[in-house]
Design a protein around this motif. Sequence first.
Motif, PDB file in Angstrom:
ATOM      1  N   GLN A  82       0.835  -1.201   0.000  1.00 46.74           N
ATOM      2  CA  GLN A  82       0.000   0.000   0.000  1.00 46.74           C
ATOM      3  C   GLN A  82       0.874   1.257   0.000  1.00 46.74           C
ATOM      4  O   GLN A  82       2.005   1.252   0.503  1.00 46.74           O
ATOM      5  N   ALA A  83       0.309   2.327  -0.565  1.00 45.44           N
ATOM      6  CA  ALA A  83       1.020   3.606  -0.643  1.00 45.44           C
ATOM      7  C   ALA A  83       0.181   4.698  -0.002  1.00 45.44           C
ATOM      8  O   ALA A  83      -1.047   4.711  -0.120  1.00 45.44           O
ATOM      9  N   LEU A  84       0.848   5.615   0.659  1.00 49.48           N
ATOM     10  CA  LEU A  84       0.210   6.771   1.281  1.00 49.48           C
ATOM     11  C   LEU A  84       0.887   8.029   0.760  1.00 49.48           C
ATOM     12  O   LEU A  84       2.116   8.141   0.814  1.00 49.48           O
ATOM     13  N   VAL A  85       0.094   8.969   0.240  1.00 46.80           N
ATOM     14  CA  VAL A  85       0.612  10.269  -0.197  1.00 46.80           C
ATOM     15  C   VAL A  85      -0.035  11.341   0.655  1.00 46.80           C
ATOM     16  O   VAL A  85      -1.266  11.481   0.668  1.00 46.80           O
ATOM     17  N   LEU A  86       0.766  12.089   1.386  1.00 48.42           N
ATOM     18  CA  LEU A  86       0.282  13.186   2.219  1.00 48.42           C
ATOM     19  C   LEU A  86       0.400  14.499   1.460  1.00 48.42           C
ATOM     20  O   LEU A  86       1.438  14.794   0.861  1.00 48.42           O
ATOM     21  N   LEU A  87      -0.664  15.305   1.495  1.00 47.83           N
ATOM     22  CA  LEU A  87      -0.689  16.630   0.892  1.00 47.83           C
ATOM     23  C   LEU A  87      -1.016  17.652   1.975  1.00 47.83           C
ATOM     24  O   LEU A  87      -1.787  17.362   2.901  1.00 47.83           O
ATOM     25  N   LEU A 106       5.109   2.507   1.065  1.00 50.45           N
ATOM     26  CA  LEU A 106       5.617   3.805   0.620  1.00 50.45           C
ATOM     27  C   LEU A 106       4.817   4.912   1.281  1.00 50.45           C
ATOM     28  O   LEU A 106       3.591   4.869   1.321  1.00 50.45           O
ATOM     29  N   VAL A 107       5.529   5.903   1.813  1.00 47.94           N
ATOM     30  CA  VAL A 107       4.908   7.133   2.314  1.00 47.94           C
ATOM     31  C   VAL A 107       5.568   8.298   1.599  1.00 47.94           C
ATOM     32  O   VAL A 107       6.798   8.448   1.646  1.00 47.94           O
ATOM     33  N   VAL A 108       4.753   9.114   0.926  1.00 51.84           N
ATOM     34  CA  VAL A 108       5.243  10.328   0.282  1.00 51.84           C
ATOM     35  C   VAL A 108       4.707  11.518   1.064  1.00 51.84           C
ATOM     36  O   VAL A 108       3.500  11.598   1.332  1.00 51.84           O
ATOM     37  N   VAL A 109       5.576  12.432   1.454  1.00 47.99           N
ATOM     38  CA  VAL A 109       5.166  13.685   2.094  1.00 47.99           C
ATOM     39  C   VAL A 109       5.443  14.792   1.088  1.00 47.99           C
ATOM     40  O   VAL A 109       6.582  15.240   0.936  1.00 47.99           O
ATOM     41  N   ASP A 110       4.401  15.205   0.362  1.00 48.17           N
ATOM     42  CA  ASP A 110       4.561  16.235  -0.665  1.00 48.17           C
ATOM     43  C   ASP A 110       4.580  17.609  -0.001  1.00 48.17           C
ATOM     44  O   ASP A 110       3.859  17.840   0.974  1.00 48.17           O
TER      45      ASP A 110
END
Length: 723
Positions: free
Chosen positions: A238-243, A307-311
Amino acid sequence: MGVLLTEPLGRALSGCLDYLAPEGGCGTGDFVEVPLGPRRMLGVVWGAGEGSFDLARLRPVTRVLDARPMRAELRSFLARAADYTLTPLPAMLRLATRSPGLFDPPGARKVYRLGGPVPNRLTDARLRVIEALRDFAGAAVTLGELSEAAACTASVIKGLVKAGVIAEEAAPRDLPFPTLDPVPGATLLGDQIAAADALVANVEQGGFHATLLKGVTGSGKTEVYLEAVAATLRKGRQALVLLPEIALTAEFLKRVEARFGARPAEWHSGVTQTERRRVWKMVSEGRAQMVVGARSALFLPFQHLGLVVVDEEHDTSYKQEEGVLYNARDMAVLRGAICGAQVVLASATPSLESWVNADQGKYQRLDLSSRFGTAELPDMRAIDMRAEKLPANRWISDTLAQAVRARQAAGEQSLLFLNRRGYAPMTICRACGHQVGCDDCDARMVEHRFLARLVCHQCGATKPVPTACPSCGVEGRMAPVGPGVERLAEEVVERFPDARLAILSSDLFGSARALKEQIEAIAAGGADIIIGTQIVAKGHNFPLLTLVGVIDADLGLQGSDLRAAERTFQLMRQVAGRAGRSGDRRGLALLQSHQPEHPVIRAILSGEEEGFWRAEAAERQAAGVPPYGRMAGIILSGPEVQPVFDFAAELARRDGPLRRIGAQLFGPAPAPIARVRGRHRVRLLIKAEKGAPLQAAIAEWLAQLKQPNAIRLAVDIDPQSFL
């Protein structure tokens, strides 16, 4: 067995409570309902009980709830986050279970969506229902949620159902999300290919790895990290993208849907409670492959987080400033480390903390040095306001005005940036000098002329704009002082009467959908001049925008905040980066400044980012402050000022545990905003060396005194704000 409750019950009951296992048993991580006095409460089996109680006195667990047990990695994350932030563990657990009805039995429910054509003529109540459904953007919504959102009775909605305007459907309570099927994305070039390949290689390798993805505005950072998302999904994780802003989700979700064939799960304040329950359930069952959300999405019960993306990782909105005080950027790295996930921190202007971690080799660093496609970075120049000789009631210099007119004649857009909401930041009586303040806070009230009200930006209280001075009673002498975006709009209308004007400020929109619609209209060419606060600096793409004018580039340099230079640099570079993103014409950014020789202004204009970061890092290191030292803020508040000061002073006198680790204690002192919502606020500040065991020392220090019931105490580890 030891059960951790989701509700803090005071310091004495901040840990686990012992209960007997129910008939049939239960295991560690199970969600359970337990009795506490006359109440039934939600908890999680955290492990073995203390065992020191008479078994005859223990009460049994009422029931085991129908949910996947909480994984060990999430329990570890909550415990370590609680230890780091000095938050009671039950309060941290509550963050991970914030969705009503999570444990209701599965079943069907009635949901409502737009059905047939919408009539041209509707009553106000029916129109509100239609607008509310459009706000939900096709998501399933219950009768209660729709009634609340539209501020109407259920009969209004039922009437629209009978008319065929709204469809009433029976739907399973929690549907899985569609499978995401990655397809090839945009064609990458040069350093974009290298960065994407590096991220994909990290995903393929597996395990924890933190990467700083630093790319100039418009360089394709999103397309690059979506390659890592695709690789993560292919591995079945699973992937998490934070905005940082809800307003950014609409455009981002369109890109994800085009790339993966379906919309991902959303988790933010604009999502209905019904949808929140669905997201929580599906994430816990592994049937939501990707989540796009705000900072609290970090606490979702992922089964296979890869995966964790902190945009926009530098953005200050990632710091939670009320309740549980945490920084989502740091917590993302912690969660990734615990569950063996990749963490990507993406920004054009990274935080100094992330820059230093990359410089010291703790994070991998990937750079995108050029804009995507044919677009070029904007030219940046300063306008020396000392030479402009502006009248007292104007804020747009002649130099900037000429540039705006040139863009208007060419059919292009201009953005005027001023980071002040409302009409004027202060209202003053010219007879006696009284400044109108909030009745419940030590803060000036800001005039919002569109609302015809004064608004406190601390507590949200409002009052009418007075015609007579509240202090001396003189009529007709109340005057607004200084500009906000609304006042700037008056000047634009006067000086550019033929221009189409749009204002982007968070307080001017009643819903996230209304803000998204305005942004989409601007992007489609629906305005010649845009006036905006910092909301415009966060990732929006306006193809026709070629000029950015910063009305007051000196504004962020005022005050004693240790991050003032960093934040000004980030904000100015980000907002300037809105210009010239389409590639048809190079953009121009003009910064109005009364001190263009200031080192920060010079660094912004020169583009020597590495030089700025190294100079800023050297200053912080010499001062022993973050990221080269540690700090913690202690905020005390109460209804009466003297007891708060007395308690703070007594704490300061007992600073032995802090001195033993070499820490310095400053204060107590009134907070810069000394009263908020009627509560008087006092601050203490702790400064320690980087490796000092700060949390343990603070816990020992605070345990020496019993906290009075009327006084609230909050510990802010790594404070971002000193207000």
